[in-house]
Design a protein around this motif. Structure first.
Motif, PDB file in Angstrom:
ATOM      1  N   LEU A   1       0.962  -1.312  -0.168  1.00 16.02           N
ATOM      2  CA  LEU A   1       0.011   0.089  -0.076  1.00 16.02           C
ATOM      3  C   LEU A   1       0.897   1.400   0.002  1.00 16.02           C
ATOM      4  O   LEU A   1       0.323   2.361   0.707  1.00 16.02           O
ATOM      5  CB  LEU A   1      -0.903   0.010   1.261  1.00 16.02           C
ATOM      6  N   ALA A   2       1.997   1.203  -0.687  1.00 18.44           N
ATOM      7  CA  ALA A   2       3.047   2.470  -0.595  1.00 18.44           C
ATOM      8  C   ALA A   2       2.293   3.529  -1.284  1.00 18.44           C
ATOM      9  O   ALA A   2       2.567   4.581  -0.851  1.00 18.44           O
ATOM     10  CB  ALA A   2       4.366   1.849  -1.381  1.00 18.44           C
ATOM     11  N   GLY A   3       1.285   3.240  -2.171  1.00 16.39           N
ATOM     12  CA  GLY A   3       0.915   4.469  -2.791  1.00 16.39           C
ATOM     13  C   GLY A   3      -0.141   5.151  -1.665  1.00 16.39           C
ATOM     14  O   GLY A   3      -0.289   6.412  -1.807  1.00 16.39           O
ATOM     15  N   TYR A   4      -0.995   4.436  -1.043  1.00 16.31           N
ATOM     16  CA  TYR A   4      -1.838   4.813  -0.131  1.00 16.31           C
ATOM     17  C   TYR A   4      -1.122   5.617   0.965  1.00 16.31           C
ATOM     18  O   TYR A   4      -1.488   6.660   1.534  1.00 16.31           O
ATOM     19  CB  TYR A   4      -2.546   3.639   0.579  1.00 16.31           C
TER      20      TYR A   4
ATOM     21  N   LYS B   1       0.339   8.813  -0.389  1.00 17.14           N
ATOM     22  CA  LYS B   1      -0.646   9.983  -0.846  1.00 17.14           C
ATOM     23  C   LYS B   1      -0.817  10.849   0.536  1.00 17.14           C
ATOM     24  O   LYS B   1      -1.123  11.970   0.595  1.00 17.14           O
ATOM     25  CB  LYS B   1      -1.841   9.256  -1.297  1.00 17.14           C
ATOM     26  N   LYS B   2      -0.851  10.215   1.824  1.00 19.60           N
ATOM     27  CA  LYS B   2      -0.905  10.939   3.085  1.00 19.60           C
ATOM     28  C   LYS B   2      -0.057  12.193   3.185  1.00 19.60           C
ATOM     29  O   LYS B   2      -0.419  13.057   3.731  1.00 19.60           O
ATOM     30  CB  LYS B   2      -0.736   9.911   4.265  1.00 19.60           C
TER      31      LYS B   2
END
Lengths: 378, 601
Positions: A369-372, A375-376
């Motif tokens: 979930l590196a993208g998730y 994005k934070k």
């Protein structure tokens, strides 16, 4: 200690044929342009205004091994003339299994290339056909043997997963077959569907679908199987024996400067990102018709401190070692932990990240979930 | 009889949508030469962009034309424009009440439609002389004789002599003007009676205050008069009276038979309700003009700013809209899911839709709307009756004896080949068949239906089943006892108040399922599994699950990818800005909108 390496990227946008998943700037059937392209490329390299000592050179594509090997030697000569290459400079070249003859390898070796990256993609002939690759498993085996025989102990195989018709078992087979070739570095990519590619249409019309569960199963298989060969993950998609990590790419993730030459090549110099035109005709015209600046065919964008910090975080989180908090504060003059207290606490409590010895890094689950997570921070 | 009255004609144009009303109005204005062609803006009467786009007229207005007839005399022709949609039936009827006659346009390619009939009935109710006109004769598919036959057979008007025109091409417009002069009666001279003027429109102007459009029936009105609104009860001093040319043109006085306007520093259009009678405060008339009724909203929904921080902007926008739209009502409400917003009342779905578009265009307001609701009557166990337009205010089941919902008389005109499909739709929507009438190759169907079913995506379904050919008209009939339940939606165990709605009990299961499904499709995966449940009372009737997010990762990110990949992430994140937080779950704005559109086919 800040990593202050500098790198050179050289783009060779020619291929024997276009693969079904590829949306890179690369041309098949434009061989008549090769000579003039290299003329333009040499000119662009000569025009580079800074006196850089560089630690890495990377020939990417397209298919650098597709063009006459002497053109590569010549490019490297021009590069060595304009730049100071470190004594231990890593010089990589991307190659296709079926264009990697012993003859070529000999020329590369002589020219100073010391790392070969082979676009194997899969060890399954049916799948290779489906994704539009021109080679077969036997070509990859042969290429790896030739590479070793020619004295390159540093080489890589590119593999892909989540491909059409590919089962988890198929991919495990590919992983083992690849690792069995004694390769010290493997890159594993989940297929990214890019619009305007033939394969995208197959997914669009429902012929194939990608399943996140199976995708992660394959990724986990890569982690486990490659670990059993001693290849450890040092970046989301990259696995290597200790000491065999790709320096060129590691420098990029470490936020080092790099200069890109050729059509569609990107550069990152101080705070500025540049991208050269992907229009090969325009590129050639610009540099054969007397352009006076190396970036005459490029667009440049100077990033703000905030944008730079975001880039930095996005790239740092890709590394298994994670984000070096003291390196961050040295570069940006801000305390990473203070700036992002809430996000750090949140991601750690979600089990996606951890803080270890001055590093903030993703957990196994976080890598899925590196993208998730990234994005934070944006 | 005053000479002025003899040379005045007051008329409207009535037509089904798209049969050419605005175009004919333009041609009449051009032909009378009152406004030069150079000044003519296309479609002078349609002031607002939205109206032009939708081909309808929302705010009515009048214009005075000067026409030199074949008899050599110069006539004042007051053209009173009428709103073109079912939601504004009452306003149409008041405009017609200001006239002595109406030009009825029938499209030579389409013949009579549902709204043609509805408008004819309104005109007949107001004792108007109807002048039929056959339009669009320039089109290859025109069949003027069919249109004439239909007018004679189904409306019962002689139409052999009806002008055959093309408003678009300007053909035979003079025949229409002559017919208006010769066929429509002139107004009566009642100058000696106490003032009675009918309000048929009012708009707010920041400089003049409310501009009240009136038709003087009796007496006269001039600047300086003190007047009373007989139904509204308020008194004002008249600042200015005038007539409508290409602008507001002040005159000394308006007398019986005249159509014009007055201003009186009135701040609120709510004080000048359409249908009210203006009389003299000093010498009031005994009786108001007949036909006034208070228009009440039939459809309600919650409106929330998509960006919660723009609540004040929304409040200001609604206040500005309200200035010119007495039928719009709004009051603050709060939702646990959507924060601060407003409960808004509308005459119907079109009124709602037009309001949304105006919020978007004129005020750049991006809003989230909740399920539209009709006004239910709840008869409580203690015998009291409460009206509920918001599911959140529905009393608990133990307090409810029974409930009633509004039913309407619906008329649907459809080409013959779609009758089966339209009847099927009406049955599904709890319609009770009344009659069916064949008009050439079309059918006029009459049903009694719950309004609840009509505001729920009915018009879109009707259009899609008839390839856009069907037309619909409806009018409130009565309240009927009905088995109704409140359907609640739970996301990850938390009730989402903004998604609750009241539904006919037999439809609760399919609708609950369908909405749960829609939510599932529109809620992005999150780190954990999200159950979506539809429930009546505490009883779960449908369940869906949004699976947990398993993968969100960019496979490749090298030197050449940095900018592109970051943009990709930023774009993904952009969508998240419009998320609403329900407990621990983020719900995008689209989820709220998607559930409003259900396809029952």
């Amino acid at each position: 200690m800040l990593n202050t390496d500098k790198g050179i990227y050289i783009h060779i946008p020619f291929c024997a044929s276009k693969c079904a998943y590829c949306d890179f700037v690369s041309y098949a059937g434009r061989d008549s342009l090769i000579e003039s392209y290299f003329e333009a490329l040499f000119r662009q390299i000569e025009l580079f205004p800074y006196d850089w000592a560089v630690n890495t050179v990377y020939f990417g594509g397209g298919t650098p091994s597709y063009v006459d090997a002497r053109l590569i030697s010549e490019t490297l000569e021009k590069t060595a003339r304009r730049f100071t290459l470190a004594r231990d400079c890593e010089i990589s070249l991307e190659a296709n299994p079926n264009s990697l003859s012993p003859k070529k390898l000999e020329i590369y070796k002589k020219a100073g290339i010391n790392r070969i990256s082979i676009g194997a993609q899969s060890m399954d002939d049916d799948i290779l056909r489906l994704i539009g690759r021109a080679h077969r498993r036997s070509d990859t085996v042969k290429a790896a043997e030739n590479v070793l025989k020619a004295g390159f102990d540093n080489f890589n195989l590119d593999l892909m997963f989540s491909l059409p018709k590919q089962t988890a078992a198929d991919f495990e087979d590919t992983l083992k077959a690849a690792a069995d070739l004694g390769v010290p570095h493997i890159s594993c990519y989940s297929l990214t569907l890019e619009e305007n590619t033939p394969i995208y249409r197959l997914y669009e019309d429902g012929t194939y679908s990608q399943d996140d569960e199976i995708d992660r199963q394959m990724y986990r298989a890569a982690l486990e199987i490659l670990a059993s060969y001693g290849l450890r993950r040092y970046e989301i998609s990259n696995f290597a024996l200790p000491g065999r990590e790709c320096r060129h790419n590691t420098d990029c993730w470490d936020f080092c400067s790099y200069a890109g030459f050729g059509a569609a090549a990107c550069s990152f110099i101080r705070n500025t990102r540049l991208e050269t035109t992907g229009d090969i005709g325009e590129f050639i015209r610009t540099f054969t018709e007397g352009a006076g600046e190396w970036d005459a065919a490029s667009t440049a964008y100077e990033e703000t401190a905030g944008e730079l910090a975001e880039d930095y975080i996005m790239l740092a989180l890709r590394k298994a070692s994670g984000l070096n908090e003291s390196d961050f504060s040295a570069r940006f003059g801000e305390d990473f932990r203070k700036m992002y207290t809430d996000i750090i606490r949140e991601t750690v409590s979600e089990g996606l990240a951890e803080e270890v010895g001055g590093f903030y890094r993703l957990t196994d689950r976080g890598f899925d979930l590196a993208g998730y997570v990234t994005k934070k921070f944006l | 009889m005053g000479i002025k009255q003899e040379l005045t004609r007051n008329f409207s144009i009535i037509a089904h949508i798209d049969h050419g009303k605005s175009t004919l109005a333009d041609r009449l204005i051009e032909s009378t030469g009152m406004i030069s062609k150079r000044e003519m803006v296309e479609q002078v009467l349609d002031k607002m962009d939205i109206e032009r786009e939708r081909g309808i007229t929302i705010k009515l207005q009048a214009v005075r034309l000067i026409y030199k007839a074949k008899d050599g005399k110069e006539y004042f022709l007051n053209l009173i424009d009428t709103p073109g949609h079912v939601d504004f039936t009452y306003e149409v009827s008041r405009s017609l009440a200001a006239c002595e006659g109406a030009v009825l346009i029938v499209d030579a390619t389409q013949g009579i439609q549902a709204q043609t009939m509805a408008n004819v009935y309104l005109a007949v109710d107001n004792d108007l002389e109807i002048v039929p006109v056959i339009n669009k004769i320039d089109l290859p598919s025109a069949d003027p004789e069919m249109a004439v036959r239909e007018i004679e057979d189904y409306i019962g008007l002689p139409a052999q002599d009806a002008p055959r025109i093309s408003a678009k091409e300007g053909i035979n417009i003079d025949q229409v003007l002559e017919a208006i002069v010769t066929r429509i009666p002139h107004p009566e001279d009642n100058n000696d009676k106490p003032l009675r003027a009918l309000v048929f429109d009012s708009v707010y102007d920041p400089y003049l205050g409310v501009i009240c459009s009136i038709r003087v029936r009796d007496g006269a009105i001039k600047a300086g008069d003190r007047i009373t609104f007989m139904a509204g009860g308020k008194q004002f001093d008249v600042d200015q009276v005038g007539v409508f040319t290409d602008r507001l043109m002040p005159v000394a006085k308006l007398e019986s038979g005249d159509v014009g306007y007055f201003t009186a520093s009135i701040k609120d259009v709510g004080d000048t309700r359409v249908g009210d009678t203006v009389t003299s405060a000093a010498h009031p008339a005994e009786e108001p003009l007949p036909g006034y009724k208070e228009v009440r909203p039939m459809v309600y929904c919650g409106i929330y700013p998509a960006d919660g921080s723009r609540y004040e902007d929304l409040k200001e926008a609604l206040a500005k809209l309200k200035l010119n739209d007495a039928a719009l009502s709004y009051e603050p409400e709060t939702s646990a899911a959507l924060g601060f917003g407003f409960r808004c009342g509308f005459l119907g779905l079109l009124h709602l839709e037009v309001t949304m578009q105006r919020l978007d265009r004129e005020f750049d307001m991006d809003v989230i709307t909740t399920f539209p609701s009709v006004v239910y009557k709840v008869i409580k166990t203690d015998g009291s009756v409460v009206e509920v337009d918001n599911p959140a205010n529905l009393p608990g089941p133990s307090e409810i004896n029974y409930m009633e919902e509004p039913y309407v008389d619906a008329s649907i005109m459809t080409p013959e080949e779609y009758v089966g499909s339209v009847m099927d739709l009406c049955q599904k929507r709890r319609g009770e068949y009344v009659t069916m009438e064949y008009i050439e190759n079309r059918v006029l169907l009459r049903y009694v239906m719950p309004l609840n079913e009509i505001i729920y995506d009915f018009f879109d379904s009707l259009k899609s089943r008839t390839k856009g050919y069907a037309s619909l008209d409806y009018e409130l009939k009565e309240y009927r006892r009905s088995e109704l339940v409140k359907l609640d939606l739970y996301i990850n165990g938390d009730i989402v108040d903004a998604l609750s709605f009241i539904v006919f009990s037999e439809n609760a299961y399919p609708r609950g399922r369908s909405i749960a499904q829609k939510l599932k499709e529109n809620i992005p995966r999150q780190l954990f599994e999200i159950p979506i449940q539809a429930a009546i009372g505490g009883k779960i009737i449908a369940r869906e699950t949004v699976k947990a997010l398993r993968k969100d990762v960019i496979a490749k990110c090298y030197g050449g990818d940095v900018s592109r990949k970051k943009k990709l992430l930023e774009k993904q994140k952009e969508g998240k800005k419009r998320m609403r937080q329900i407990g621990t779950v983020s719900i995008p704005q689209e989820a709220f909108t998607a559930v409003l559109k259900l396809d029952d086919d």
